[in-house]
Scaffold this motif. Structure first.
Motif, PDB file in Angstrom:
ATOM      1  N   PHE A 182     -34.826 -10.008 -17.097  1.00 25.27           N
ATOM      2  CA  PHE A 182     -35.528 -11.113 -16.396  1.00 25.27           C
ATOM      3  C   PHE A 182     -35.301 -12.615 -17.041  1.00 25.27           C
ATOM      4  CE2 PHE A 182     -39.493 -13.806 -16.637  1.00 25.27           C
ATOM      5  CZ  PHE A 182     -39.601 -13.587 -15.018  1.00 25.27           C
ATOM      6  N   PHE A 183     -34.729 -12.010 -18.374  1.00 26.83           N
ATOM      7  CA  PHE A 183     -34.501 -13.814 -18.941  1.00 26.83           C
ATOM      8  C   PHE A 183     -33.494 -13.936 -18.669  1.00 26.83           C
ATOM      9  CE2 PHE A 183     -32.768 -15.570 -22.705  1.00 26.83           C
ATOM     10  CZ  PHE A 183     -33.179 -16.605 -22.840  1.00 26.83           C
ATOM     11  N   TYR A 232     -24.247 -21.353 -19.127  1.00 27.51           N
ATOM     12  CA  TYR A 232     -24.364 -20.329 -19.632  1.00 27.51           C
ATOM     13  C   TYR A 232     -23.713 -19.704 -19.428  1.00 27.51           C
ATOM     14  CZ  TYR A 232     -27.817 -16.617 -20.002  1.00 27.51           C
ATOM     15  OH  TYR A 232     -28.764 -15.415 -20.160  1.00 27.51           O
ATOM     16  N   GLY A 287     -31.570 -13.437 -16.088  1.00 33.93           N
ATOM     17  CA  GLY A 287     -32.297 -14.671 -14.299  1.00 33.93           C
ATOM     18  C   GLY A 287     -32.775 -15.286 -14.524  1.00 33.93           C
ATOM     19  N   SER A 288     -33.863 -15.770 -15.092  1.00 32.02           N
ATOM     20  CA  SER A 288     -33.674 -17.172 -15.263  1.00 32.02           C
ATOM     21  C   SER A 288     -33.226 -18.008 -15.780  1.00 32.02           C
ATOM     22  CB  SER A 288     -35.746 -16.785 -16.315  1.00 32.02           C
ATOM     23  OG  SER A 288     -35.009 -16.912 -18.014  1.00 32.02           O
ATOM     24  N   ARG A 289     -32.418 -17.551 -16.659  1.00 34.05           N
ATOM     25  CA  ARG A 289     -31.749 -18.870 -17.610  1.00 34.05           C
ATOM     26  C   ARG A 289     -30.430 -19.113 -16.257  1.00 34.05           C
ATOM     27  NH1 ARG A 289     -34.839 -21.368 -20.949  1.00 34.05           N
ATOM     28  NH2 ARG A 289     -32.575 -22.153 -21.438  1.00 34.05           N
ATOM     29  N   VAL A 339     -31.103 -20.184 -13.782  1.00 30.98           N
ATOM     30  CA  VAL A 339     -31.853 -21.728 -12.491  1.00 30.98           C
ATOM     31  C   VAL A 339     -33.058 -22.701 -13.816  1.00 30.98           C
ATOM     32  CG1 VAL A 339     -31.978 -20.567 -11.088  1.00 30.98           C
ATOM     33  CG2 VAL A 339     -33.811 -19.944 -12.313  1.00 30.98           C
ATOM     34  N   VAL A 340     -33.042 -22.221 -15.249  1.00 34.87           N
ATOM     35  CA  VAL A 340     -33.667 -23.523 -15.818  1.00 34.87           C
ATOM     36  C   VAL A 340     -33.119 -24.777 -16.303  1.00 34.87           C
ATOM     37  CG1 VAL A 340     -34.778 -23.851 -17.645  1.00 34.87           C
ATOM     38  CG2 VAL A 340     -34.982 -21.154 -16.715  1.00 34.87           C
TER      39      VAL A 340
END
Length: 425
Positions: free
Chosen positions: A36-37, A64, A39-41, A43-44
């Motif tokens: 999950f982390f 990334y 995947g979130s990175r 778009v952050v």
């Protein structure tokens, strides 16, 4: 690592699965969170170096992929499960790769906004977490070296060693254990010093403007006491300090804006104007995007006034909205004899005059004939001419008509907000 090490220790693996199930659940939770982390990175937003902001999706993903994607995937893949149940040494060595998470997590303490400092609270929480994590690992390894102690006793020894308490009731017996204890002692000194330093920084951290404000207050208090200024006069000084501090901050901000490239300064001033427009009820009540109001903000004329300069003379028709952005402006009225001016009210930043003149309603284009406005100190106003406002309304009828209706609805009798916004006696 402590949990899985305990499961993997010889003769500790339960055949009935009571140790196997919680271990696998813990590992699955870690892997799911890491995926999950990852995947979130994608778009952050982040930043390269000290000043380059990375906020577009394409650049975020490219950055990334070139930095932390591979280490994150290595930590996320359940590689240690390959050795689970048949080669515990390989299992434990494979679990050591999770230490890569330490620099990874610390890298997240930097905000993507270069104007913001590092997140000290995040660093503090991370250091505490790492310390707990390290103590668990220290106890697990000590338990492996000194098998005569139970795991709980080894964890107790690790806590006592890292915190420099050292009761001495549990001590290493082998030479290997003693050498390991020496390393644990040095690790404890470093960890405890880091926690103390970050805790002090976290507690003492202040907002930059608040810190500057406190310094000004302390200096003023010291000087007033040095010159034996009586308390009644000090109370008057206290009442005026708020305006002094605000103008100091506004002046520093204005100086920075003036030094920016012209096209950036224009955009920034337009959004500053939006903030001031929102102070007026007629504009605040309209549900309109800030970008549209920013366009109206570009039509505002910036005018500076020297101390004692006349902002709006008496009996002169007013065909513009005047908003005070900095400084203090006094509203003066003639006494009954018409010979002497008396203070009628004070306009501070965010106050305004001439709201009604924008609507073209008869009588709105004139202020009270007995009123004039004069700058008490160096001041700055933003002025919106009626012709510019009408051009804005014609370009944006969906919100312009609503603003006009609000301007007319906000008129009251006597000294109303359309003539003198939020007057201070």
């Amino acid at each position: 690592i402590s949990l899985t090490h305990r499961v993997g220790k010889r003769k500790e693996f339960a055949v009935d699965g009571t140790s196997f199930v919680p271990t696998v659940v813990a590992l699955v939770c870690v892997e799911v969170f890491t995926m999950f982390f990852i995947g979130s990175r994608m778009v952050v937003a982040g930043r390269n170096g000290q000043w380059e902001v990375v906020d577009s999706l394409q650049e975020i993903r490219r950055r990334y992929r070139r930095s932390w994607l591979v280490p994150d995937i290595i930590c996320a893949l359940p590689l240690e499960l390959v050795f689970f149940g048949w080669w515990w040494e390989g299992y434990r060595w494979m679990a050591v790769r999770h230490f890569v998470r330490v620099p990874r997590i610390l890298s997240l303490s930097t905000s993507h906004n270069p104007l913001l400092a590092s997140r000290v609270w995040y660093q503090f929480v991370s250091i505490i977490s790492f310390m707990i994590f390290g103590v668990g690992c220290l106890g697990a390894v000590f338990w492996d070296i000194e098998p005569q102690y139970a795991f709980e006793e080894s964890a107790y020894w690790a806590i006592a060693t890292v915190t420099s308490v050292g009761y001495g009731d549990i001590t290493p017996k082998s030479t290997r254990g003693q050498l390991f204890a020496c390393g644990g002692m040095f690790l404890g000194i470093v960890a405890l010093s880091s926690v103390t330093a970050f805790a002090t920084s976290f507690i003492m951290q202040k907002d930059a403007l608040k810190a500057e404000e406190d310094a000004i207050k302390e200096t003023m208090d010291a000087m007033l006491n040095h010159y034996d200024v009586p308390w009644p006069v000090q109370k008057e000084v206290v009442q005026g300090m708020q305006g002094v501090i605000r103008r100091r901050h506004e002046g520093a901000f204005s100086d920075v804006v003036d030094r920016l490239p012209g096209f950036i300064a224009v955009k920034l001033r337009s959004y500053i104007a939006v903030r001031l427009l929102r102070c007026i009820p007629a504009f605040r009540a309209v549900d309109v995007a800030s970008e549209i109001l920013a366009e109206l903000g570009t039509r505002l004329e910036r005018v500076t006034h020297k101390p004692d300069a006349e902002v709006h003379p008496r009996t002169t028709p007013l065909d513009k909205l005047i908003i005070v952005s900095s400084g203090t402006i006094a509203g003066l009225a003639l006494d009954d004899d018409g010979e002497r001016e008396t203070l009628h009210g004070v306009l501070q930043p965010g106050d305004y005059i001439g709201q009604g003149c924008l609507t073209g309603t008869p009588g709105d284009s004139m202020l009270d004939p007995g009123l004039s406005f004069r700058a008490v100190e160096a001041a700055e106003t933003l002025q919106l001419a009626r012709v510019d406002f009408e051009a804005f309304v014609s370009q944006h009828p969906e919100c312009g008509d609503e603003i006009v209706e609000n301007l007319r609805a906000n008129r009251t009798g006597g000294l109303d907000v359309s003539a003198f916004g939020t007057p201070r006696r």
